[in-house]
Design an enzyme around this catalytic site. Structure first.
Site, PDB file in Angstrom:
ATOM      1  N   ALA A  67     -10.256   3.269   3.866  1.00  0.00           N
ATOM      2  CA  ALA A  67     -10.863   2.501   2.775  1.00  0.00           C
ATOM      3  C   ALA A  67     -10.434   1.048   2.967  1.00  0.00           C
ATOM      4  O   ALA A  67      -9.424   0.769   3.623  1.00  0.00           O
ATOM      5  CB  ALA A  67     -10.382   3.052   1.441  1.00  0.00           C
ATOM      6  N   GLY A 112      -9.340   6.943   4.631  1.00  0.00           N
ATOM      7  CA  GLY A 112     -10.714   7.286   4.258  1.00  0.00           C
ATOM      8  C   GLY A 112     -11.578   7.632   5.465  1.00  0.00           C
ATOM      9  O   GLY A 112     -12.576   8.354   5.332  1.00  0.00           O
ATOM     10  N   GLU A 115     -10.806  11.158   6.188  1.00  0.00           N
ATOM     11  CA  GLU A 115     -11.430  11.932   5.105  1.00  0.00           C
ATOM     12  C   GLU A 115     -12.946  12.051   5.321  1.00  0.00           C
ATOM     13  O   GLU A 115     -13.542  13.093   5.022  1.00  0.00           O
ATOM     14  CB  GLU A 115     -11.105  11.279   3.759  1.00  0.00           C
ATOM     15  CG  GLU A 115      -9.620  11.447   3.414  1.00  0.00           C
ATOM     16  CD  GLU A 115      -9.116  10.512   2.328  1.00  0.00           C
ATOM     17  OE1 GLU A 115      -9.391   9.288   2.417  1.00  0.00           O
ATOM     18  OE2 GLU A 115      -8.463  10.985   1.398  1.00  0.00           O
ATOM     19  N   GLU A 135      -1.896   6.548   4.116  1.00  0.00           N
ATOM     20  CA  GLU A 135      -1.899   5.893   2.801  1.00  0.00           C
ATOM     21  C   GLU A 135      -0.508   5.627   2.239  1.00  0.00           C
ATOM     22  O   GLU A 135      -0.286   4.624   1.572  1.00  0.00           O
ATOM     23  CB  GLU A 135      -2.711   6.734   1.794  1.00  0.00           C
ATOM     24  CG  GLU A 135      -4.210   6.706   2.008  1.00  0.00           C
ATOM     25  CD  GLU A 135      -4.714   7.793   2.948  1.00  0.00           C
ATOM     26  OE1 GLU A 135      -3.899   8.391   3.704  1.00  0.00           O
ATOM     27  OE2 GLU A 135      -5.928   8.051   2.932  1.00  0.00           O
TER      28      GLU A 135
HETATM   29  N1  CAA Z   1      -9.231  -2.175   5.423  1.00  0.00           N
HETATM   30  C1  CAA Z   1      -9.574  -3.467   5.583  1.00  0.00           C
HETATM   31  N2  CAA Z   1      -9.493  -4.098   6.775  1.00  0.00           N
HETATM   32  C2  CAA Z   1      -9.040  -3.391   7.812  1.00  0.00           C
HETATM   33  C3  CAA Z   1      -8.668  -2.051   7.730  1.00  0.00           C
HETATM   34  C4  CAA Z   1      -8.785  -1.418   6.453  1.00  0.00           C
HETATM   35  N3  CAA Z   1      -8.490  -0.118   6.255  1.00  0.00           N
HETATM   36  N4  CAA Z   1      -8.236  -1.632   8.936  1.00  0.00           N
HETATM   37  C5  CAA Z   1      -8.360  -2.686   9.753  1.00  0.00           C
HETATM   38  N5  CAA Z   1      -8.833  -3.764   9.108  1.00  0.00           N
HETATM   39  C6  CAA Z   1      -9.102  -5.110   9.610  1.00  0.00           C
HETATM   40  C7  CAA Z   1      -7.810  -5.865   9.845  1.00  0.00           C
HETATM   41  O1  CAA Z   1      -7.350  -6.453   8.631  1.00  0.00           O
HETATM   42  C8  CAA Z   1      -8.249  -6.875  10.860  1.00  0.00           C
HETATM   43  O2  CAA Z   1      -8.944  -7.908  10.215  1.00  0.00           O
HETATM   44  P1  CAA Z   1      -8.723  -9.469  10.682  1.00  0.00           P
HETATM   45  O3  CAA Z   1      -9.192  -9.493  12.119  1.00  0.00           O
HETATM   46  O4  CAA Z   1      -9.632 -10.205   9.752  1.00  0.00           O
HETATM   47  O5  CAA Z   1      -7.267  -9.747  10.546  1.00  0.00           O
HETATM   48  C9  CAA Z   1      -9.260  -6.109  11.708  1.00  0.00           C
HETATM   49  O6  CAA Z   1      -9.687  -5.005  10.909  1.00  0.00           O
HETATM   50  C10 CAA Z   1      -8.660  -5.547  12.983  1.00  0.00           C
HETATM   51  O7  CAA Z   1      -7.514  -4.810  12.634  1.00  0.00           O
HETATM   52  P2  CAA Z   1      -6.069  -5.036  13.334  1.00  0.00           P
HETATM   53  O8  CAA Z   1      -5.919  -6.454  13.775  1.00  0.00           O
HETATM   54  O9  CAA Z   1      -5.041  -4.479  12.425  1.00  0.00           O
HETATM   55  O10 CAA Z   1      -6.263  -4.119  14.631  1.00  0.00           O
HETATM   56  P3  CAA Z   1      -5.122  -3.341  15.444  1.00  0.00           P
HETATM   57  O11 CAA Z   1      -5.806  -2.830  16.677  1.00  0.00           O
HETATM   58  O12 CAA Z   1      -3.911  -4.163  15.600  1.00  0.00           O
HETATM   59  O13 CAA Z   1      -4.728  -2.093  14.518  1.00  0.00           O
HETATM   60  C11 CAA Z   1      -5.188  -0.219  13.077  1.00  0.00           C
HETATM   61  C12 CAA Z   1      -5.679  -1.104  14.237  1.00  0.00           C
HETATM   62  C13 CAA Z   1      -3.947   0.592  13.547  1.00  0.00           C
HETATM   63  C14 CAA Z   1      -6.313   0.733  12.711  1.00  0.00           C
HETATM   64  C15 CAA Z   1      -4.790  -1.116  11.880  1.00  0.00           C
HETATM   65  O14 CAA Z   1      -5.865  -1.991  11.612  1.00  0.00           O
HETATM   66  C16 CAA Z   1      -4.480  -0.360  10.622  1.00  0.00           C
HETATM   67  O15 CAA Z   1      -3.397   0.200  10.495  1.00  0.00           O
HETATM   68  N6  CAA Z   1      -5.437  -0.343   9.665  1.00  0.00           N
HETATM   69  C17 CAA Z   1      -5.222   0.241   8.374  1.00  0.00           C
HETATM   70  C18 CAA Z   1      -5.252   1.758   8.450  1.00  0.00           C
HETATM   71  C19 CAA Z   1      -4.983   2.343   7.082  1.00  0.00           C
HETATM   72  O16 CAA Z   1      -3.946   2.170   6.493  1.00  0.00           O
HETATM   73  N7  CAA Z   1      -5.973   3.092   6.551  1.00  0.00           N
HETATM   74  C20 CAA Z   1      -5.869   3.717   5.255  1.00  0.00           C
HETATM   75  C21 CAA Z   1      -6.428   2.812   4.200  1.00  0.00           C
HETATM   76  S1  CAA Z   1      -6.136   3.410   2.561  1.00  0.00           S
HETATM   77  C22 CAA Z   1      -7.285   4.626   2.318  1.00  0.00           C
HETATM   78  O17 CAA Z   1      -8.071   4.943   3.186  1.00  0.00           O
HETATM   79  C23 CAA Z   1      -7.258   5.262   0.958  1.00  0.00           C
HETATM   80  C24 CAA Z   1      -8.132   6.439   0.789  1.00  0.00           C
HETATM   81  O18 CAA Z   1      -7.787   7.537   1.165  1.00  0.00           O
HETATM   82  C25 CAA Z   1      -9.351   6.330   0.039  1.00  0.00           C
END
Ligand code: CAA
Length: 261
Positions: A67, A112, A115, A135
């Site tokens: 998400a 998400g 999911e 999360e």
């Molecule tokens: N939401 C918003 N933006 C996201 C995102 C997310 N879940 N995941 C990645 N992005 C964005 C980053 O902010 C980044 O944006 P900018 O270039 O503008 O800075 C871009 O995508 C590229 O990401 P990274 O620079 O972080 O890329 P990376 O290769 O270094 O890492 C990754 C990749 C490991 C997937 C890392 O991006 C990450 O950990 N993302 C978050 C994963 C996460 O925590 N997901 C769970 C979200 S909560 C949820 O989903 C709740 C639910 O159950 C409903």
């Protein structure tokens, strides 16, 4: 129908391909994308010629990285509840589609994104795909059904480990624990999805729909109730032209031509 964050195509007759397309955020699901997903799933549900839906993410890095954290960051509890309910509706609608839904996981399937893949009927993953429910790293539990579907698919202990440690799984391990059906080279993922979809598309369409419904309905109840539903589905199939065509084709030693009637 137009979409900003999705692509909905039909690479072949009866085969729909839905691609989450927000590459700048690694295809993260914001409210707008969830709303589009709801519309796209409804469009597939309304297509009587639909045979299979494939779901994937754009680019090579992510299926869906979760998400949208930037959007969720300032949420009140009430906004979080509405967002979770919106996500839950999308996952349930996907799961309830009458045709098989296959996730083609091409990279990160986190939060998400995992999911979304879990709400599909099964998962084919690229070799480099990564699964996880991270999360708790953000101070929240999963919110689009992860605690529920993951536990039903991989069992309570494995699900609890994954949602409480946020450990990420490579595709091979995801396959070993039954989360993923098949792992293929990234370059072969789309073609493999279409190949499986093609196999399904040439079967009796009503039979495929009834079989999917029976599996889902059965898992929601006890064995006797599920078997009773299967009997009803079996009987219903004998009121279709597909049953007559399928059986006559076998007896006449020819390939069946199903009309879906
Ligand atoms: N939401 C918003 N933006 C996201 C995102 C997310 N879940 N995941 C990645 N992005 C964005 C980053 O902010 C980044 O944006 P900018 O270039 O503008 O800075 C871009 O995508 C590229 O990401 P990274 O620079 O972080 O890329 P990376 O290769 O270094 O890492 C990754 C990749 C490991 C997937 C890392 O991006 C990450 O950990 N993302 C978050 C994963 C996460 O925590 N997901 C769970 C979200 S909560 C949820 O989903 C709740 C639910 O159950 C409903």
């Amino acid at each position: 129908m137009s979409y900003q964050n999705l692509l909905l195509e039909q690479p072949e007759s009866g085969i729909h391909l839905l691609t989450v397309n927000r590459p700048k955020a690694l295809n993260a699901l914001n409210a707008a994308t969830l709303e589009e997903l709801q519309r796209a799933v409804a469009a597939v549900a309304a297509d009587p010629a639909a045979r299979v839906l494939l779901v994937t993410g754009s680019g090579e890095r992510a299926f869906v990285a979760g998400a949208d954290i930037a959007e969720m960051c300032g949420f009140s509890a009430a906004q979080a509840q509405a967002f979770s309910e919106r996500g839950m509706r999308v996952m349930s609608a996907l799961e309830a589609l009458p045709v098989p839904v296959i996730a083609l996981v091409n990279g990160y399937a986190l939060g998400g994104g995992c999911e979304l893949a879990l709400a599909c009927d099964w998962i084919i993953a690229a070799e480099g795909a990564v699964f996880g429910q991270p999360e708790v790293n953000l101070g929240i539990p999963p919110g689009f059904g992860g605690t529920q579907r993951l536990a039903r698919i991989v069992g309570r202990a494995r699900a609890l480990e994954l949602v409480t440690t946020a450990r990420q799984l490579p595709a091979a391990e995801a396959r070993a624990i039954g989360l993923v059906n098949e792992v293929v080279a990234a370059s072969a993922l789309r073609e493999r999805g279409i190949e499986v979809a093609r196999t399904i598309a040439c079967k009796g369409p009503q039979a495929v729909r009834l079989a999917k419904q029976a599996v889902h309905r059965g898992l929601d109840q006890n064995l006797a109730g599920g078997c009773a539903f299967e009997t009803a589905a079996f009987a219903l199939a004998f009121a279709t032209s597909d049953q007559r065509e399928g059986m006559h084709a076998f007896l006449e030693k020819r390939v069946a031509k199903f009309s879906g009637g």
